[in-house]
Motif scaffolding. Sequence first.
Motif, PDB file in Angstrom:
ATOM      1  N   SER A 185     -47.428  57.183  99.332  1.00  0.00           N
ATOM      2  CA  SER A 185     -46.991  58.571  99.527  1.00  0.00           C
ATOM      3  C   SER A 185     -47.122  59.360  98.231  1.00  0.00           C
ATOM      4  O   SER A 185     -47.538  60.519  98.233  1.00  0.00           O
ATOM      5  CB  SER A 185     -45.538  58.615 100.006  1.00  0.00           C
ATOM      6  OG  SER A 185     -45.401  57.875 101.195  1.00  0.00           O
ATOM      7  N   SER A 239     -35.050  61.292 100.584  1.00  0.00           N
ATOM      8  CA  SER A 239     -35.253  60.723 101.926  1.00  0.00           C
ATOM      9  C   SER A 239     -35.528  61.842 102.900  1.00  0.00           C
ATOM     10  O   SER A 239     -34.787  62.823 102.933  1.00  0.00           O
ATOM     11  CB  SER A 239     -33.974  60.040 102.417  1.00  0.00           C
ATOM     12  OG  SER A 239     -33.823  58.813 101.853  1.00  0.00           O
ATOM     13  N   ASP A 240     -36.576  61.716 103.657  1.00  0.00           N
ATOM     14  CA  ASP A 240     -36.822  62.646 104.754  1.00  0.00           C
ATOM     15  C   ASP A 240     -37.703  61.909 105.762  1.00  0.00           C
ATOM     16  O   ASP A 240     -38.926  61.997 105.710  1.00  0.00           O
ATOM     17  CB  ASP A 240     -37.488  63.933 104.244  1.00  0.00           C
ATOM     18  CG  ASP A 240     -37.581  64.994 105.341  1.00  0.00           C
ATOM     19  OD1 ASP A 240     -37.510  64.623 106.537  1.00  0.00           O
ATOM     20  OD2 ASP A 240     -37.744  66.181 104.996  1.00  0.00           O
ATOM     21  N   GLY A 269     -43.346  49.368 100.517  1.00  0.00           N
ATOM     22  CA  GLY A 269     -42.406  50.332 101.081  1.00  0.00           C
ATOM     23  C   GLY A 269     -41.576  51.095 100.072  1.00  0.00           C
ATOM     24  O   GLY A 269     -40.482  51.559 100.379  1.00  0.00           O
ATOM     25  N   VAL A 270     -42.068  51.224  98.841  1.00  0.00           N
ATOM     26  CA  VAL A 270     -41.296  51.929  97.822  1.00  0.00           C
ATOM     27  C   VAL A 270     -41.894  53.300  97.478  1.00  0.00           C
ATOM     28  O   VAL A 270     -41.455  53.952  96.535  1.00  0.00           O
ATOM     29  CB  VAL A 270     -41.167  51.089  96.520  1.00  0.00           C
ATOM     30  CG1 VAL A 270     -40.342  49.836  96.773  1.00  0.00           C
ATOM     31  CG2 VAL A 270     -42.536  50.734  95.963  1.00  0.00           C
ATOM     32  N   PHE A 328     -37.393  56.726  94.769  1.00  0.00           N
ATOM     33  CA  PHE A 328     -37.991  57.179  96.028  1.00  0.00           C
ATOM     34  C   PHE A 328     -37.012  56.924  97.169  1.00  0.00           C
ATOM     35  O   PHE A 328     -36.294  55.926  97.162  1.00  0.00           O
ATOM     36  CB  PHE A 328     -39.286  56.389  96.244  1.00  0.00           C
ATOM     37  CG  PHE A 328     -39.968  56.622  97.570  1.00  0.00           C
ATOM     38  CD1 PHE A 328     -40.761  57.750  97.771  1.00  0.00           C
ATOM     39  CD2 PHE A 328     -39.833  55.709  98.604  1.00  0.00           C
ATOM     40  CE1 PHE A 328     -41.407  57.952  98.979  1.00  0.00           C
ATOM     41  CE2 PHE A 328     -40.482  55.909  99.816  1.00  0.00           C
ATOM     42  CZ  PHE A 328     -41.267  57.036 100.002  1.00  0.00           C
ATOM     43  N   ALA A 382     -41.617  62.156 106.876  1.00  0.00           N
ATOM     44  CA  ALA A 382     -42.475  60.985 106.609  1.00  0.00           C
ATOM     45  C   ALA A 382     -43.282  60.614 107.857  1.00  0.00           C
ATOM     46  O   ALA A 382     -44.471  60.307 107.764  1.00  0.00           O
ATOM     47  CB  ALA A 382     -41.640  59.797 106.137  1.00  0.00           C
ATOM     48  N   ARG A 410     -47.588  60.956 108.227  1.00  0.00           N
ATOM     49  CA  ARG A 410     -48.486  59.834 108.551  1.00  0.00           C
ATOM     50  C   ARG A 410     -49.172  60.016 109.898  1.00  0.00           C
ATOM     51  O   ARG A 410     -50.365  59.760 110.014  1.00  0.00           O
ATOM     52  CB  ARG A 410     -47.695  58.511 108.559  1.00  0.00           C
ATOM     53  CG  ARG A 410     -47.316  58.059 107.160  1.00  0.00           C
ATOM     54  CD  ARG A 410     -48.117  56.853 106.715  1.00  0.00           C
ATOM     55  NE  ARG A 410     -48.255  56.875 105.261  1.00  0.00           N
ATOM     56  CZ  ARG A 410     -47.762  55.959 104.446  1.00  0.00           C
ATOM     57  NH1 ARG A 410     -47.114  54.918 104.947  1.00  0.00           N
ATOM     58  NH2 ARG A 410     -47.945  56.061 103.147  1.00  0.00           N
TER      59      ARG A 410
HETATM   60  N1  LIG Z   1     -39.368  60.887 101.767  1.00  0.00           N
HETATM   61  C1  LIG Z   1     -39.322  59.809 102.546  1.00  0.00           C
HETATM   62  N2  LIG Z   1     -38.156  59.395 103.080  1.00  0.00           N
HETATM   63  C2  LIG Z   1     -38.096  58.291 103.830  1.00  0.00           C
HETATM   64  N3  LIG Z   1     -39.155  57.518 104.148  1.00  0.00           N
HETATM   65  C3  LIG Z   1     -40.343  57.883 103.655  1.00  0.00           C
HETATM   66  C4  LIG Z   1     -40.486  59.039 102.837  1.00  0.00           C
HETATM   67  N4  LIG Z   1     -41.796  59.161 102.508  1.00  0.00           N
HETATM   68  C5  LIG Z   1     -42.428  58.147 103.091  1.00  0.00           C
HETATM   69  N5  LIG Z   1     -41.579  57.374 103.778  1.00  0.00           N
HETATM   70  C6  LIG Z   1     -41.883  56.145 104.547  1.00  0.00           C
HETATM   71  O1  LIG Z   1     -41.585  55.022 103.752  1.00  0.00           O
HETATM   72  C7  LIG Z   1     -42.496  53.964 104.014  1.00  0.00           C
HETATM   73  C8  LIG Z   1     -43.102  53.458 102.728  1.00  0.00           C
HETATM   74  O2  LIG Z   1     -43.846  54.489 102.094  1.00  0.00           O
HETATM   75  P1  LIG Z   1     -45.245  54.171 101.400  1.00  0.00           P
HETATM   76  O3  LIG Z   1     -45.611  55.383 100.653  1.00  0.00           O
HETATM   77  O4  LIG Z   1     -46.195  53.643 102.403  1.00  0.00           O
HETATM   78  O5  LIG Z   1     -44.820  53.002 100.388  1.00  0.00           O
HETATM   79  P2  LIG Z   1     -45.712  51.813  99.765  1.00  0.00           P
HETATM   80  O6  LIG Z   1     -47.083  52.355  99.559  1.00  0.00           O
HETATM   81  O7  LIG Z   1     -45.012  51.457  98.489  1.00  0.00           O
HETATM   82  O8  LIG Z   1     -45.688  50.679 100.739  1.00  0.00           O
HETATM   83  C9  LIG Z   1     -43.506  54.523 104.998  1.00  0.00           C
HETATM   84  O9  LIG Z   1     -43.169  54.093 106.285  1.00  0.00           O
HETATM   85  C10 LIG Z   1     -43.360  56.019 104.873  1.00  0.00           C
HETATM   86  O10 LIG Z   1     -43.676  56.689 106.063  1.00  0.00           O
END
Ligand SMILES: Nc1ncnc2c1ncn2[C@@H]1O[C@H](COP(=O)(O)OP(=O)(O)O)[C@@H](O)[C@H]1O
Length: 305
Positions: free
Chosen positions: A22, A226-227, A17-18, A191, A231, A235
């Motif tokens: 993305s 953050s957005d 979740g970091v 992030f 996000a 997805r």
């Molecule tokens: N800019 C953003 N702001 C807030 N949340 C986001 C943003 N971009 C992605 N997310 C959400 O954050 C979560 C973790 O992102 P992810 O890219 O899947 O991380 P990881 O691969 O490290 O687990 C997902 O639920 C995603 O939809």
Amino acid sequence: MTTQPLRSVLVANQKGGVGKTSIVTSVASMVAATGRRVLIVDADQQANATVSDLGVEGDGGGALSMALQYAQPLAPLKDVRPNLDLIAGGTALALVGAAANTAAHSGIDMRANLLQVMSALQEQESYDLVLVDSGPGDAPLLDALLGSCTYLVVPTKDDDASLSGVELLARRYLRARRDGAAIELLGVVLFDVNPRATVRNREAMGQIEDLLEGSNAQPFQTMIRSDRAAAVDLRTRHLTPSELVAAAEEHQRTRIQQLRTKIAGERRMWSRDPSGLASDYQLLTREILQRVAERETATVPGGVA
Ligand SMILES: Nc1ncnc2c1ncn2[C@@H]1O[C@H](COP(=O)(O)OP(=O)(O)O)[C@@H](O)[C@H]1O
Ligand SMILES: [Mg+2]
């Protein structure tokens, strides 16, 4: 023409979740949009890059898991976006960890297999850039990736748990290098931050600089804002950031009409203006490419500078 050298950027942090996935799909699609040939390797059993972000079914990670275990050649899915190929992830990768635990008996060397398979693929395809997504917690696979990729990018949120994930990964990275890996840490990227919280962000950057001391790397200047609305759209609609910007503009244009007709089954668009987020990814892409170029000019091929 000579083959492009393999430039593979592993995006890793043992915390989930970091932003790993993305960042991989956003940066890869932006580099591909400039006309360069890009490959994504989705080395995560959750397959978020494959299924959620790119909207591709894939083979459940089967081919990648056979490559890791038996050096079976890889055949990427071609043009999942223009100039962007994909090696799909999925649950088959869970087997890989189990196999690695018995490596002492079976003689499986996932790092060597991956190096062999990726260099054969590069001979064939001559990618300009390869981005590798990794999952949380799969230690043997992560070590094989650290042992076989060229560069490392570490994303983190600004909370203590994510930052301690950076510290854990930094240790794994240093161990991989001690064991002869060529991988170089390009930097750490913040992030899911509030761009207006400048004091907090500066403090987090300071913490990251402390964590990176002695690693010859700096945090990236660019932070990913953050957005949450964007996000969710990215997805659920399987869009890249640039595709979402275009879709949101189109949505605004046709909104009045849609309010009148109330098209059945029309999914709600949560983001109004995802362009700020897209421009963060654009800037991060530029910074990553710059750092790669710097490392490459600092290394004189075949000798010591
Ligand atoms: N800019 C953003 N702001 C807030 N949340 C986001 C943003 N971009 C992605 N997310 C959400 O954050 C979560 C973790 O992102 P992810 O890219 O899947 O991380 P990881 O691969 O490290 O687990 C997902 O639920 C995603 O939809
Ligand atoms: Mg992920």
